[in-house]
Scaffold this motif. Sequence first.
Motif, mmCIF file in Angstrom:
data_model
loop_
_atom_site.group_PDB
_atom_site.id
_atom_site.type_symbol
_atom_site.label_atom_id
_atom_site.label_comp_id
_atom_site.label_asym_id
_atom_site.label_seq_id
_atom_site.Cartn_x
_atom_site.Cartn_y
_atom_site.Cartn_z
ATOM 1 N N LYS A 166 18.791 21.054 26.234
ATOM 2 C CA LYS A 166 20.035 21.820 26.253
ATOM 3 C C LYS A 166 21.155 20.938 26.780
ATOM 4 N N MET A 167 22.397 21.387 26.616
ATOM 5 C CA MET A 167 23.544 20.551 26.930
ATOM 6 C C MET A 167 23.579 20.110 28.394
ATOM 7 N N THR A 168 23.238 20.980 29.308
ATOM 8 C CA THR A 168 23.294 20.601 30.716
ATOM 9 C C THR A 168 22.271 19.527 31.076
ATOM 10 N N ASP A 169 21.301 19.295 30.195
ATOM 11 C CA ASP A 169 20.340 18.218 30.431
ATOM 12 C C ASP A 169 20.980 16.840 30.286
ATOM 13 N N LEU A 170 22.217 16.805 29.769
ATOM 14 C CA LEU A 170 22.903 15.532 29.580
ATOM 15 C C LEU A 170 23.607 15.044 30.850
ATOM 16 N N LYS A 171 23.556 15.834 31.898
ATOM 17 C CA LYS A 171 24.200 15.414 33.148
ATOM 18 C C LYS A 171 23.560 14.127 33.663
ATOM 19 N N GLY A 172 24.433 13.174 33.981
ATOM 20 C CA GLY A 172 23.969 11.886 34.472
ATOM 21 C C GLY A 172 23.547 10.917 33.381
ATOM 22 N N LEU A 187 37.502 14.695 20.689
ATOM 23 C CA LEU A 187 38.442 15.721 21.146
ATOM 24 C C LEU A 187 37.768 17.085 21.326
ATOM 25 N N ALA A 188 37.015 17.489 20.323
ATOM 26 C CA ALA A 188 36.334 18.781 20.424
ATOM 27 C C ALA A 188 35.333 18.813 21.579
ATOM 28 N N PRO A 189 34.519 17.755 21.756
ATOM 29 C CA PRO A 189 33.625 17.771 22.915
ATOM 30 C C PRO A 189 34.369 17.935 24.244
ATOM 31 N N ARG A 190 35.506 17.263 24.354
ATOM 32 C CA ARG A 190 36.276 17.365 25.600
ATOM 33 C C ARG A 190 36.860 18.769 25.780
ATOM 34 N N ALA A 191 37.144 19.440 24.672
ATOM 35 C CA ALA A 191 37.698 20.789 24.751
ATOM 36 C C ALA A 191 36.621 21.859 24.902
ATOM 37 N N ILE A 192 35.477 21.649 24.264
ATOM 38 C CA ILE A 192 34.443 22.685 24.187
ATOM 39 C C ILE A 192 33.355 22.555 25.251
ATOM 40 N N PHE A 193 32.926 21.329 25.540
ATOM 41 C CA PHE A 193 31.767 21.139 26.411
ATOM 42 C C PHE A 193 31.916 21.720 27.821
ATOM 43 N N PRO A 194 33.113 21.668 28.436
ATOM 44 C CA PRO A 194 33.210 22.232 29.791
ATOM 45 C C PRO A 194 32.763 23.696 29.880
ATOM 46 N N ALA A 195 33.031 24.477 28.832
ATOM 47 C CA ALA A 195 32.600 25.883 28.830
ATOM 48 C C ALA A 195 31.083 26.000 28.722
ATOM 49 N N LEU A 196 30.435 24.909 28.321
ATOM 50 C CA LEU A 196 28.980 24.886 28.218
ATOM 51 C C LEU A 196 28.339 24.301 29.467
ATOM 52 N N GLY A 197 29.181 24.037 30.480
ATOM 53 C CA GLY A 197 28.672 23.512 31.744
ATOM 54 C C GLY A 197 28.557 22.009 31.791
ATOM 55 N N LEU A 198 29.329 21.334 30.933
ATOM 56 C CA LEU A 198 29.220 19.879 30.846
ATOM 57 C C LEU A 198 30.605 19.274 30.594
#
Length: 355
Positions: free
Chosen positions: A169-175, A190-201
Amino acid sequence: MSHFGLEFRPIKLLTGLVLSSSLLLGASTALADDCSYRGVLDDKFCDENYDLVADLPKDSSQWRDPSTLVFTYTPVEDPAVYKDAFSDFQKYLSEVTGKKVVYYTVHSNAAEVEALRSGRLHIAGFSTGPTGYAVNLGGLVPIAVKGTEESFQGYNLITIVRKDSNMMKMTDLKGKVVAHTSASSNSGNLAPRAIFPALGLTPDKDYEVKYSGKHDQSVMGVLSGDYDAAPVASDVFKRMVDAKRVSKDDFRIIYTSPRFPTSSFGYAYDLNPELVEKIKKAFFTFRFPPEMQKTFGGADRFFPVTYKEDWQVIRDIAHSSGTAYTKAGLKQLAEADAAKAAADKRKKEAASKSQ
């Protein structure tokens, strides 16, 4: 249409490429005379009908009707592939307009915008994200996207990891180390920078961002282990799988975004209106031959769109990520890509010396 949008940043500059001062530094010398409104367009253009693209010059002496039309497609993956893919369309475009049509290969989005702005490019396809730069700085009037009779062709932002990894899952990408493509890429940055924070990343905060330059290089980098993951355009990934460059079984997709429009096609704002009508006719009556349909994922024609309506989601993404389709914004992207190109060159030279 979703309020989410992907904005591309396919600006990969060749080493030593310097954008002209007319595009990035100096004030426009040919301002739109007697312009009551230009919105966010560069001072060179006018937008008195509020459709968000440059108006045709009021002075007909400024309308261009070149004997040779120059066409190109956004520099993604191997440029030579797309030169061949559009050969049938070029011939048809020549037949309908009665003009010679030549293909102009570009190696970066910044160079493509500059070519359009300077008048060297007349008809072009731009990646989803860079379309905003082409409109605001280059005078592009988008009219079409690849599609079918029912709708335009779209794509998703997907996040890929190796299938043998433990990232589910996306939060597994931390670190981790995550490949973004380039600063101007919609789905690649651009989209990752706009969308990912809402997914916890949050990029750069929760994981290290490394720019690969292109979507296919991100895919190959994940496969080789250079990157732990990568957000890429689903259509590019599918083409790589279909071409057997990679096996889908080697990857896991841990995120899929809403659907976004693919590359826009349009013409330079100052072309003679009679020529523009012929260009539009060529786009909307052409049907892709089988090989071209295969190259472009089943699309069989150019589907009509408008920048104001169909690129709204992309502009929203750009806005939320702090991206501005301005000279300063493009200059920053160009400088970042130039720095990366120089670093890549040094890395190759070092590797060559060590052999």
